[in-house]
Motif scaffolding. Structure first.
Motif, short mmCIF file in Angstrom:
data_model
loop_
_atom_site.label_atom_id
_atom_site.label_comp_id
_atom_site.label_asym_id
_atom_site.label_seq_id
_atom_site.Cartn_x
_atom_site.Cartn_y
_atom_site.Cartn_z
N THR A 60 0.83 -1.21 0.00
CA THR A 60 0.00 0.00 0.00
C THR A 60 0.86 1.25 0.00
OG1 THR A 60 -1.73 -1.18 1.21
CG2 THR A 60 -1.83 1.23 1.21
N PHE A 61 1.92 1.28 0.81
CA PHE A 61 2.79 2.45 0.88
C PHE A 61 3.44 2.74 -0.47
CE2 PHE A 61 3.70 1.17 5.55
CZ PHE A 61 2.46 1.64 5.92
N GLU A 62 3.77 1.70 -1.23
CA GLU A 62 4.47 1.87 -2.50
C GLU A 62 3.64 2.60 -3.55
OE1 GLU A 62 5.67 -1.94 -3.86
OE2 GLU A 62 7.24 -2.20 -2.35
N ARG A 63 2.34 2.70 -3.36
CA ARG A 63 1.48 3.32 -4.37
C ARG A 63 1.61 4.84 -4.41
NH1 ARG A 63 -3.57 -0.13 -2.06
NH2 ARG A 63 -3.08 -2.13 -3.05
N PHE A 64 2.23 5.45 -3.40
CA PHE A 64 2.12 6.89 -3.25
C PHE A 64 3.48 7.56 -3.12
CE2 PHE A 64 -1.69 4.90 -1.51
CZ PHE A 64 -2.66 5.52 -2.29
N SER A 71 -2.82 9.73 2.04
CA SER A 71 -3.43 8.94 0.97
C SER A 71 -3.33 7.45 1.25
CB SER A 71 -2.77 9.26 -0.37
OG SER A 71 -3.12 10.56 -0.80
N ALA A 72 -2.21 7.02 1.85
CA ALA A 72 -2.05 5.60 2.17
C ALA A 72 -3.05 5.16 3.22
CB ALA A 72 -0.63 5.32 2.63
N ASN A 616 -22.23 23.10 2.14
CA ASN A 616 -21.47 21.86 1.98
C ASN A 616 -20.27 22.11 1.08
OD1 ASN A 616 -23.36 20.32 3.46
ND2 ASN A 616 -24.59 19.93 1.62
N SER A 617 -19.20 21.38 1.33
CA SER A 617 -18.10 21.37 0.37
C SER A 617 -18.51 20.54 -0.84
CB SER A 617 -16.84 20.78 1.00
OG SER A 617 -17.04 19.40 1.30
N ASP A 618 -17.84 20.74 -1.96
CA ASP A 618 -18.15 19.99 -3.17
C ASP A 618 -17.53 18.59 -3.11
OD1 ASP A 618 -19.55 22.09 -4.32
OD2 ASP A 618 -17.78 22.91 -5.30
N ALA A 619 -18.24 17.61 -3.64
CA ALA A 619 -17.67 16.27 -3.80
C ALA A 619 -16.54 16.33 -4.83
CB ALA A 619 -18.74 15.29 -4.25
N PHE A 620 -15.60 15.40 -4.74
CA PHE A 620 -14.49 15.42 -5.69
C PHE A 620 -13.95 14.03 -5.96
CE2 PHE A 620 -12.43 16.05 -1.53
CZ PHE A 620 -11.41 15.11 -1.56
N ASN A 621 -13.31 13.90 -7.11
CA ASN A 621 -12.53 12.72 -7.49
C ASN A 621 -11.09 13.15 -7.73
OD1 ASN A 621 -14.47 10.31 -8.10
ND2 ASN A 621 -15.49 12.10 -8.99
N VAL A 622 -10.14 12.39 -7.23
CA VAL A 622 -8.73 12.65 -7.45
C VAL A 622 -8.06 11.35 -7.89
CG1 VAL A 622 -6.55 13.41 -6.43
CG2 VAL A 622 -8.67 14.49 -5.73
N PHE A 623 -7.21 11.45 -8.93
CA PHE A 623 -6.53 10.29 -9.48
C PHE A 623 -5.02 10.47 -9.39
CE2 PHE A 623 -10.64 10.51 -11.44
CZ PHE A 623 -11.05 9.20 -11.58
N HIS A 624 -4.32 9.40 -9.04
CA HIS A 624 -2.86 9.40 -8.99
C HIS A 624 -2.33 8.21 -9.80
CE1 HIS A 624 -3.52 12.23 -5.83
NE2 HIS A 624 -3.77 11.34 -4.88
#
Length: 690
Positions: A60-64, A71-72, A616-624
């Motif tokens: 899991t750590f290696e992904r970031f 994020s991990a 409310n804050s806006d929903a979001f998607n983040v990709f790495h």
């Protein structure tokens, strides 16, 4: 746009890939797959007996990016780190801790078995270098018993273990956007009866926003040595020295138009915090017999903190020390664990005028002293668990924790009637829990009911006049949990699902009454209920190429049951600061030649920012994405290369929020901590084996 429409772009990939693949059932492929599973499972579980926990480790750590521990940990369902900056993290577990203005409380944190949560329940994940961690285990809710019965649960951090019978030197170097530079140099040695690891780490970055420079240096010594046939000693020393400028939160206009901005007062004062932190711990383990073992640790912590803010300058230091002793063993068919933990710290702090407006643009300037205080904080825990196999498949576990907390606040600045010295001695609180587990052919079903508590933070114990509130009470709650864990399709698919409900009484509320003033009070009841789902599939595209799609989903149905604030009745509203839906998903590819590719995605639903649910804050998607390669250059030297991109689609999103923000002097309230825009990193790792 609803959750199904808004998120899950990777979910289709995850669900459809296995259907597109021809199953490779060759014996050697299955053997390789089992090796990957065993590597993850080889990390010992720390939670007692049948207590359920979630664990992440190396894969899991290696992904970031190696600076991105939030994020991990956000890969774990039910756990969410809101990260304003590298040094401003708020960890929430099942919504507990969401109302904390800054930082993390209402849980217990341990580092190599040593408690590192301070006397008022505050924990700092940023005090540890991501690259030194070997595993993170999370016990959700008040069922840990041996690790406290806090409503949020416990987080257990463990350093990387030395490779048996090997001496090696590893250097990991990373550069990235915002002038980021990070280096971690580790020497480790293992031989019969001795394991030693020494690490130095350095991190510096200018940050994405104005006034967000960060620089940190750290040393970590971790050693274990056998002192006899039945005994061993361990020494742990962790030292961190960092200076972090503070960009603070911003209002909605700035967030939408230019999220790199810092508020003018923080920019003009060049607000920052400087920390020197040390943890030392000495542990002794003795094996009395095959049925009984004891580990006893003594530890000392020191924090020197200096923080110029626009409204004043905070100068503080904390000395903490304690002892923890735990016995484990078995008696007939039953396994048992019992012990105690004592923690005491002395918190000294004073505030001073900040004369930055008179300093010709040179930032903060310390002026006249405004306050001087000291608080003595003591916590004592007794704990015990008994696990008994009623049948070969059915087990029961009874746990009991007793907590006693005392605060002694002394005002060293004011005299006479204005002196605010006071003591708050909480009654001892008994916290039982009961767990059941039934083993099935390919999994198990478990249930737990337990009682937990949270102590008020320092801010929550004081009135605006700096006087301890004698009426403030500890939060208490009861947690009900039903879960199941499965390993299916020849252990290729792991599936875990949990349903829970937690009823919390005497809800602690830190109400903001000034730019740096909060009033703590008990304001009602909340109901935390939800669903957590974790799926991971391990398969092969060919003999040399493996893939592993995964998904962690959290449904938070949290609400105020009874919450009246002055003339406002918020009963029935969704709990402030908690997204209803959250999902982490991704896919890992690994080739036998050492090449690996990690694609990750996070969806966070909108978050209520006010108790009235008016914003409310806006929903979001983040990709790495991250691409890595590892190869051997010789018998003694191996090389690793990696490169990655975060926030691939350059989303403008709030990585953290401040709830119930108030605008002062006609200014807009500042709710938002923007996440970084699209950014890049790359690194090299050299490993030399002696």
């Amino acid at each position: 746009m609803n959750f199904i429409q808004k998120g899950l772009p990777l979910l289709f990939i995850i669900c459809s890939i296995p259907q597109l693949l021809a199953q490779d059932t060759q014996k050697d492929s299955i053997t390789r797959l089992d090796e990957v599973v065993l590597t993850q499972d080889a990390i010992p579980k720390k939670a007692t007996g049948i207590t359920a926990s979630s664990k992440i480790a190396g894969q899991t750590f290696e992904r970031f990016n190696p600076t991105d521990i939030p994020s991990a940990i956000n890969q774990i369902s039910g756990v969410y780190i809101l990260s304003g900056t590298i040094n401003t993290n708020r960890i929430t577990i099942r919504g507990i801790g969401a109302r904390t203005p800054y930082g993390t409380n209402k849980l217990r944190m341990y580092f190599n078995g040593i408690p590192v949560t301070n006397g008022t329940g505050s924990s700092t994940i940023e005090a540890y270098d991501f690259e030194n961690l070997g595993a993170v285990e999370v016990i959700k809710g008040p069922k840990g018993t041996a690790f406290g019965a806090n409503l949020g649960g416990a987080i257990l951090l463990d350093t990387k273990a030395s490779v048996e019978d090997r001496t090696q030197l590893i250097n990991s170097f990373t550069i990235g956007s915002f002038n980021m530079l990070k280096d971690n140099l580790t020497f480790s040695h293992s031989e019969d009866g001795l394991d030693i690891s020494l690490s130095y780490n350095h991190l510096e970055t200018d940050g994405y926003r104005q006034n967000s420079q960060f620089q940190r240096d750290g040393l970590l010594l971790n050693t274990k040595f056998r002192t006899g046939q039945k005994s061993s000693m361990a020494l742990l020393v962790n030292y961190i020295d960092y200076t972090a400028h503070i960009p603070s939160s911003i209002n909605q206009t700035d967030f939408e138009e230019d999220p790199t901005r810092a508020p003018s007062n923080w920019l003009e004062s060049q607000g920052y915090e400087a920390n020197k932190y040390i943890l030392t711990g000495l542990s002794h383990t003795y094996q009395f017999s095959e049925q009984l073992q004891n580990t006893t640790s003594i530890f000392y912590t020191y924090l020197d903190h200096y923080e110029p803010r626009p409204f004043n300058i905070l100068d503080e230091f904390t000395n903490g020390f304690g002892l923890r002793s735990r016995f484990t063993g078995n008696w007939g068919k039953a396994d048992f664990s019992f012990g105690g933990e004592f923690y005491n710290d002395e918190y000294h702090w004073g505030t001073f005028e900040n004369l930055y407006e008179e300093n010709d643009g040179n930032g903060s300037l310390q002026g006249t002293q405004l306050s001087e205080n000291i608080e003595f904080r003591r916590q004592f825990n007794l704990f015990g668990t008994l696990t008994y196999p009623i049948t070969t498949k059915f087990s029961a576990q009874l746990g009991l924790n007793l907590n006693k907390t005392n605060y002694d606040f002394r005002d060293l600045f004011n005299q006479g009637a204005e002196n605010a010295s006071a003591e708050r001695d909480f009654d001892a609180i008994v916290l039982p829990n009961l767990g059941l587990s039934y083993q099935l052919k390919n999994g198990n079903i478990y249930a737990n009911v337990g009682r937990g508590f949270s102590n008020p933070s320092l801010e929550e114990t004081l009135t605006p006049g700096g006087v301890i509130n004698p009426d403030i009470a500890q939060e208490t709650g009861t947690n009900y949990e039903l879960g199941t864990e499965w390993m299916l399709f020849n252990k290729k698919l792991s599936a875990n699902m949990v349903l829970y409900r937690m009823d919390v009484k005497n809800l602690l509320v830190a109400q903001r009454v000034g730019e740096d003033q909060y009033v703590g009070r008990n304001a009602g009841e909340t109901r935390h209920q939800g669903l957590e789902l974790d799926l991971q599939y391990r398969g092969r595209l060919s003999r040399s190429l493996s893939f592993s799609p995964y998904l962690s989903y959290t449904l938070n149905d949290h609400s105020f049951v009874d919450f009246v604030d002055n003339d406002n009745d918020y009963s029935g509203n969704p709990l402030t600061g908690v997204p209803k839906n959250r999902l982490s998903s991704g896919i890992d590819f690994r080739h036998a030649n050492g090449l690996r590719l990690n694609l990750t995605h996070q969806f966070v639903d909108e978050i209520p920012l006010t108790d009235a649910n008016s914003l409310n804050s806006d929903a979001f998607n983040v990709f790495h994405a991250k691409l890595g390669f590892r190869t051997s250059l010789s018998q003694n030297i191996s090389l690793g290369l990696n490169a990655g991109v975060n926030n691939i689609f350059d989303a403008n999103y709030a990585q953290s929020v401040l709830i119930n923000a108030v605008g002062f002097g006609g200014a807009q309230p500042r709710f938002y901590y923007p996440g970084n825009d699209r950014n890049y990193f790359g690194g090299v790792q050299l490993n030399y084996v002696f």
